[in-house]
Scaffold this motif. Structure first.
Motif, PDB file in Angstrom:
ATOM      1  N   TYR A  79       5.111  -6.227  13.815  1.00 23.32           N
ATOM      2  CA  TYR A  79       4.903  -5.349  14.968  1.00 23.32           C
ATOM      3  C   TYR A  79       4.232  -6.235  16.013  1.00 23.32           C
ATOM      4  CZ  TYR A  79       5.540  -1.451  11.678  1.00 23.32           C
ATOM      5  OH  TYR A  79       6.028  -0.580  10.728  1.00 23.32           O
ATOM      6  N   ILE A 116       1.606  -8.610  14.730  1.00 27.33           N
ATOM      7  CA  ILE A 116       1.095  -8.200  13.402  1.00 27.33           C
ATOM      8  C   ILE A 116       2.183  -8.429  12.359  1.00 27.33           C
ATOM      9  CG2 ILE A 116       0.294  -6.256  11.993  1.00 27.33           C
ATOM     10  CD1 ILE A 116      -0.859  -5.056  14.599  1.00 27.33           C
ATOM     11  N   ALA A 146       3.431  -7.457   9.311  1.00 23.35           N
ATOM     12  CA  ALA A 146       3.203  -6.313   8.409  1.00 23.35           C
ATOM     13  C   ALA A 146       3.794  -6.527   7.016  1.00 23.35           C
ATOM     14  CB  ALA A 146       3.766  -5.044   9.034  1.00 23.35           C
ATOM     15  N   ALA A 164      -2.509   0.810  -0.986  1.00 26.93           N
ATOM     16  CA  ALA A 164      -3.538   1.459  -0.163  1.00 26.93           C
ATOM     17  C   ALA A 164      -2.998   1.739   1.241  1.00 26.93           C
ATOM     18  CB  ALA A 164      -4.760   0.548  -0.085  1.00 26.93           C
ATOM     19  N   ASN A 165      -3.792   2.432   2.040  1.00 30.05           N
ATOM     20  CA  ASN A 165      -3.445   2.685   3.447  1.00 30.05           C
ATOM     21  C   ASN A 165      -3.210   1.365   4.160  1.00 30.05           C
ATOM     22  OD1 ASN A 165      -5.638   5.325   3.253  1.00 30.05           O
ATOM     23  ND2 ASN A 165      -3.602   5.595   4.067  1.00 30.05           N
ATOM     24  N   GLY A 166      -2.118   1.312   4.907  1.00 26.53           N
ATOM     25  CA  GLY A 166      -1.856   0.137   5.726  1.00 26.53           C
ATOM     26  C   GLY A 166      -1.283  -1.048   4.965  1.00 26.53           C
ATOM     27  N   ALA A 167      -0.939  -0.860   3.692  1.00 28.51           N
ATOM     28  CA  ALA A 167      -0.428  -1.984   2.886  1.00 28.51           C
ATOM     29  C   ALA A 167       0.984  -2.401   3.296  1.00 28.51           C
ATOM     30  CB  ALA A 167      -0.443  -1.598   1.399  1.00 28.51           C
ATOM     31  N   GLY A 168       1.746  -1.445   3.855  1.00 31.68           N
ATOM     32  CA  GLY A 168       3.113  -1.784   4.282  1.00 31.68           C
ATOM     33  C   GLY A 168       4.187  -0.941   3.613  1.00 31.68           C
ATOM     34  N   LYS A 169       3.788   0.172   2.996  1.00 31.40           N
ATOM     35  CA  LYS A 169       4.755   1.009   2.264  1.00 31.40           C
ATOM     36  C   LYS A 169       5.768   1.641   3.224  1.00 31.40           C
ATOM     37  CE  LYS A 169       1.440   3.635   0.565  1.00 31.40           C
ATOM     38  NZ  LYS A 169       0.290   3.048   1.308  1.00 31.40           N
ATOM     39  N   THR A 170       5.253   2.319   4.248  1.00 28.58           N
ATOM     40  CA  THR A 170       6.151   2.988   5.202  1.00 28.58           C
ATOM     41  C   THR A 170       7.017   1.966   5.925  1.00 28.58           C
ATOM     42  OG1 THR A 170       4.640   4.838   5.471  1.00 28.58           O
ATOM     43  CG2 THR A 170       6.200   4.481   7.256  1.00 28.58           C
ATOM     44  N   THR A 171       6.434   0.833   6.270  1.00 30.81           N
ATOM     45  CA  THR A 171       7.209  -0.211   6.958  1.00 30.81           C
ATOM     46  C   THR A 171       8.378  -0.656   6.086  1.00 30.81           C
ATOM     47  OG1 THR A 171       5.198  -0.922   8.085  1.00 30.81           O
ATOM     48  CG2 THR A 171       7.033  -2.483   8.063  1.00 30.81           C
ATOM     49  N   GLU A 187       7.449  10.433   5.997  1.00 27.87           N
ATOM     50  CA  GLU A 187       6.055  10.849   5.860  1.00 27.87           C
ATOM     51  C   GLU A 187       5.795  11.938   6.912  1.00 27.87           C
ATOM     52  OE1 GLU A 187       3.526   7.464   6.383  1.00 27.87           O
ATOM     53  OE2 GLU A 187       1.706   8.596   5.953  1.00 27.87           O
ATOM     54  N   GLU A 196       5.574   9.506   0.668  1.00 26.66           N
ATOM     55  CA  GLU A 196       4.395  10.350   0.444  1.00 26.66           C
ATOM     56  C   GLU A 196       4.717  11.838   0.329  1.00 26.66           C
ATOM     57  OE1 GLU A 196       1.306   9.019   0.245  1.00 26.66           O
ATOM     58  OE2 GLU A 196       1.308   7.188   1.447  1.00 26.66           O
ATOM     59  N   GLN A 210       0.663   7.810  -2.498  1.00 24.95           N
ATOM     60  CA  GLN A 210      -0.756   7.471  -2.637  1.00 24.95           C
ATOM     61  C   GLN A 210      -1.251   8.009  -3.983  1.00 24.95           C
ATOM     62  OE1 GLN A 210      -3.471   6.713  -0.152  1.00 24.95           O
ATOM     63  NE2 GLN A 210      -2.089   6.063   1.477  1.00 24.95           N
TER      64      GLN A 210
END
Ligand code: ATP
Length: 240
Positions: free
Chosen positions: A16, A19, A21, A40-47, A88, A166, A198
């Motif tokens: 991004y 960044i 990701a 965890a949050n921000g690890a890159g799952k959604t990406t 999500e 999620e 999660q």
């Protein structure tokens, strides 16, 4: 690509702006399996999921689906090929009726009114509580019902691979149980599933294989039941 492999990602990098990701993600989803991606949050799952669905471009790496390189294909083409994503936060069309949300999900396979009705009937059978809500405005559904509708909308395209981001987020324990029961049932019907969660305990208990992602890299992978007993996974994700 192995014969029984439906999806294969090799060395995927996504940015991004500046960044970084995803830093070289590689994973496989075999036909008929449930594969979980936890982190965890921000690890890159959604990406990761959005790259598969063509919603975010990747800079480097290859995504193959049924032996075809689909990297950076347009998302509507990816959907036509048999990949459907439940995003999500559900993202249902809140101002449309339940039955019309379902109809929109069927646009890639909308071959006849009879088949549309057949697919809708299958959805109501899978989620019986939704059949009395077919003429209800989708935005007035509860969170759990909206999740069911989002899953139904994706299933209307008769996907070979269902991607769930999620699905249990923000739901009551009863709905979480129901959603996971449906995930298990879909597997028995032959749907292959890539599941981001999660709720690592639930995700690992339904999955065949799983990956742990940390700051854009896969750090642990293995059979889901082995990960349930892995001390590092237990400590970081299972509250042990
Ligand atoms: P969560 O569980 O919180 O949804 P995640 O594992 O799905 O987290 P991603 O949403 O994939 O994580 O985010 C991965 C990284 O990319 C994070 O550092 C995030 O801040 C960054 N990121 C995600 N979307 C954007 C964006 N649109 N613009 C800039 N950075 C982004």
């Amino acid at each position: 690509m192995e014969n029984d492999c439906m999806l294969q990602i090799d060395n995927l990098h996504v940015f991004y702006d500046n960044i970084h990701a995803l830093k070289g993600i590689s994973l496989k989803v075999k036909k008929g399996e449930i594969v979980s991606l936890i982190g965890a949050n921000g690890a890159g799952k959604t990406t990761t999921l959005q790259s598969i669905s063509g919603l975010i471009p990747s800079k480097k790496g290859v995504i193959q689906f049924e032996n075809e390189n689909i990297t950076n294909f347009a998302s509507h083409i990816i959907c036509q090929k048999g990949i459907a994503q439940v995003p999500e936060g559900r993202r249902i069309f809140s101002k449309l009726l339940v039955k019309d949300n379902l109809k929109l999900g069927s646009f890639t396979v909308n071959d006849s009114p009879e088949n549309l009705e057949k697919d809708r009937a299958k959805f109501y059978k899978t989620f019986p509580r939704m059949s009395e809500r077919k003429n209800q405005m989708a935005g007035t559904l509860s969170g759990g019902e909206q999740q069911m509708l989002a899953m139904g909308r994706a299933l209307m395209s008769r996907p070979k691979l269902l991607i769930l981001d999620e699905p249990s987020m923000g739901l009551s324990p009863l709905f979480v149980k129901e959603i996971f029961n449906v995930i298990k049932k879909l597997k028995t019907e032959g749907v292959t599933i890539l599941l981001v969660e999660q709720n690592a305990k639930m995700a690992l208990s339904v999955a065949d294989y799983a990956y742990v992602i940390e700051t854009g890299k896969i750090t642990i992978e293995g059979k889901a039941r082995d990960l349930l007993n892995n001390p590092d996974v237990k400590k970081a994700y299972l509250g042990a």
